[in-house]
Design a protein around this motif. Structure first.
Motif, PDB file in Angstrom:
ATOM      1  N   ASN A  10       0.824  -1.199   0.000  1.00 45.38           N
ATOM      2  CA  ASN A  10       0.000   0.000   0.000  1.00 45.38           C
ATOM      3  C   ASN A  10       0.863   1.256   0.000  1.00 45.38           C
ATOM      4  OD1 ASN A  10      -2.163   1.762   0.181  1.00 45.38           O
ATOM      5  ND2 ASN A  10      -2.485   1.426   2.356  1.00 45.38           N
ATOM      6  N   THR A  14       0.948   3.843  -3.168  1.00 46.63           N
ATOM      7  CA  THR A  14       0.487   5.215  -2.954  1.00 46.63           C
ATOM      8  C   THR A  14       1.561   6.223  -3.333  1.00 46.63           C
ATOM      9  OG1 THR A  14      -0.947   4.483  -1.134  1.00 46.63           O
ATOM     10  CG2 THR A  14      -0.428   6.829  -1.246  1.00 46.63           C
ATOM     11  N   ARG A 165      -4.989  10.737  -2.663  1.00 51.78           N
ATOM     12  CA  ARG A 165      -4.025   9.641  -2.518  1.00 51.78           C
ATOM     13  C   ARG A 165      -3.756   9.351  -1.044  1.00 51.78           C
ATOM     14  NH1 ARG A 165      -3.935   8.242  -7.989  1.00 51.78           N
ATOM     15  NH2 ARG A 165      -3.153   9.953  -9.263  1.00 51.78           N
ATOM     16  N   PHE A 169      -4.641   5.905   1.029  1.00 51.71           N
ATOM     17  CA  PHE A 169      -3.655   5.141   1.796  1.00 51.71           C
ATOM     18  C   PHE A 169      -4.176   4.821   3.195  1.00 51.71           C
ATOM     19  CE2 PHE A 169      -0.303   5.424   5.038  1.00 51.71           C
ATOM     20  CZ  PHE A 169       0.433   4.302   4.711  1.00 51.71           C
ATOM     21  N   ALA A 219      -5.437   4.945  -7.212  1.00 54.11           N
ATOM     22  CA  ALA A 219      -4.511   4.290  -6.280  1.00 54.11           C
ATOM     23  C   ALA A 219      -5.039   2.929  -5.852  1.00 54.11           C
ATOM     24  CB  ALA A 219      -4.288   5.185  -5.059  1.00 54.11           C
TER      25      ALA A 219
END
Length: 317
Positions: A10, A14, A165, A169, A219
């Motif tokens: 992740n 990101t 973004r 995340f 994302a």
């Protein structure tokens, strides 16, 4: 994703998409600086020209790729580099091998699935890619109708993706990839409905909010696609998803022309499709914190958390 531990996928994904948003804002800013189109084209061509040799000589290949091609020595050498960077040691006499049959065709792989889980998930994933791209370009085309300088508006909308973004995340860590995507595409549909109103300050704010959502959507969908499919067809699965996004990019300009004659119906249509996409993603598995599926059996386990947990406990023993 194939070379990154589940704990860090992740974060790395990101970071990549964060720079995409920076690039979109930079393209608009350069449009203000380099007004003659020839100089503008040259300015846009410089960064990729510089990065091409950098990527060719310094970007490492995936160990899984080497292994899939039967290049065991190269794969082991790549893993040794990873171990050196992380201060680890690979056990002496370590050997790599590929369990799956290299000659197995995609058709045979699909035929082995029960209840068409892979086909269903692939179609829903393609729908997710399609809607992400469609909402994204709808907002970009709508930017031309906003009051003010077109380049400034484009730069603002590009920069608006950055907080999206960050939010993506955080949400992917807290509630997972699946529900993060569902929430963002659902809110994107709401933005489409709000966009039917006249050009006002509130509309511009809604565009920025919508762009933040699309930043989050890109994302999530990239990371989710790379985590859902088995190793043998991971590239194929991500590729057909990306192809669906390109179809949406092809359709979007025609919808943009449609907006000139009917400024309401296109937004309503895209909003309804976004709602349908939100509901469809209920049927796909969650991939957060899970190992990448190597086989079709591993993929099927994504739909059964209890069996997946037992399998991981058996591997640890």
């Amino acid at each position: 994703s194939s070379g990154i531990n589940a704990e860090y996928r992740n974060r790395v994904g990101t970071a990549f998409h964060f720079m995409t948003s920076v690039g979109m804002a930079t393209v608009a800013i350069w449009g203000v600086i380099f007004k003659p189109w020839r100089w503008y084209a040259v300015a846009l061509a410089v960064p990729p020209t510089v990065m091409l040799p950098v990527c060719y000589f310094f970007l490492p290949e995936s160990a899984r790729f080497y292994l899939g091609k039967g290049k065991d020595k190269e794969a082991l050498a790549m893993l040794q580099k990873v171990a050196d960077v992380n201060g680890k040691k690979i056990p002496e006499g370590c050997q790599l091998f590929e369990e799956a049959d290299e000659k197995t065709s995609i058709k045979e792989l699909l035929g082995r699935l029960k209840n068409g889980l892979l086909i269903r998930s692939a179609l829903i994933n393609m729908f997710g890619w399609f809607m992400t791209s469609l909402v994204y370009y709808m907002l970009w085309f709508s930017a031309s109708s906003l009051a003010g300088n077109i380049y400034v508006n484009a730069a603002i909308l590009g920069a608006a993706e950055l907080p999206g973004r960050v939010v993506a995340f955080i949400l992917m860590e807290k509630i997972g990839r699946k529900y993060t995507f569902m929430g963002c595409i659902g809110m994107g549909g709401v933005c489409m409905f709000v966009s039917i109103y006249d050009n006002t300050i509130s509309r511009k704010i809604m565009y920025c909010f919508g762009k933040a959502l699309t930043g989050a959507l890109w994302a999530v969908i990239y990371l989710y696609s790379s985590e859902m499919y088995p190793t043998k067809i991971r590239n194929l699965g991500s590729g057909i998803g990306s192809a669906a996004a390109r179809v949406a990019a092809f359709i979007a300009p025609f919808i943009g022309d449609w907006l000139k004659t009917s400024p309401v119906i296109p937004y309503i249509l895209v909003g309804i499709l976004a709602a349908l996409c939100t509901g469809a993603f209920i049927l796909v598995p969650e991939t957060t914190g899970k190992d990448l599926p190597q086989t079709l059996e591993d993929f099927e386990l994504l739909f059964d958390d209890k069996k997946e947990k037992l399998r991981r406990e058996d591997e640890e023993l």
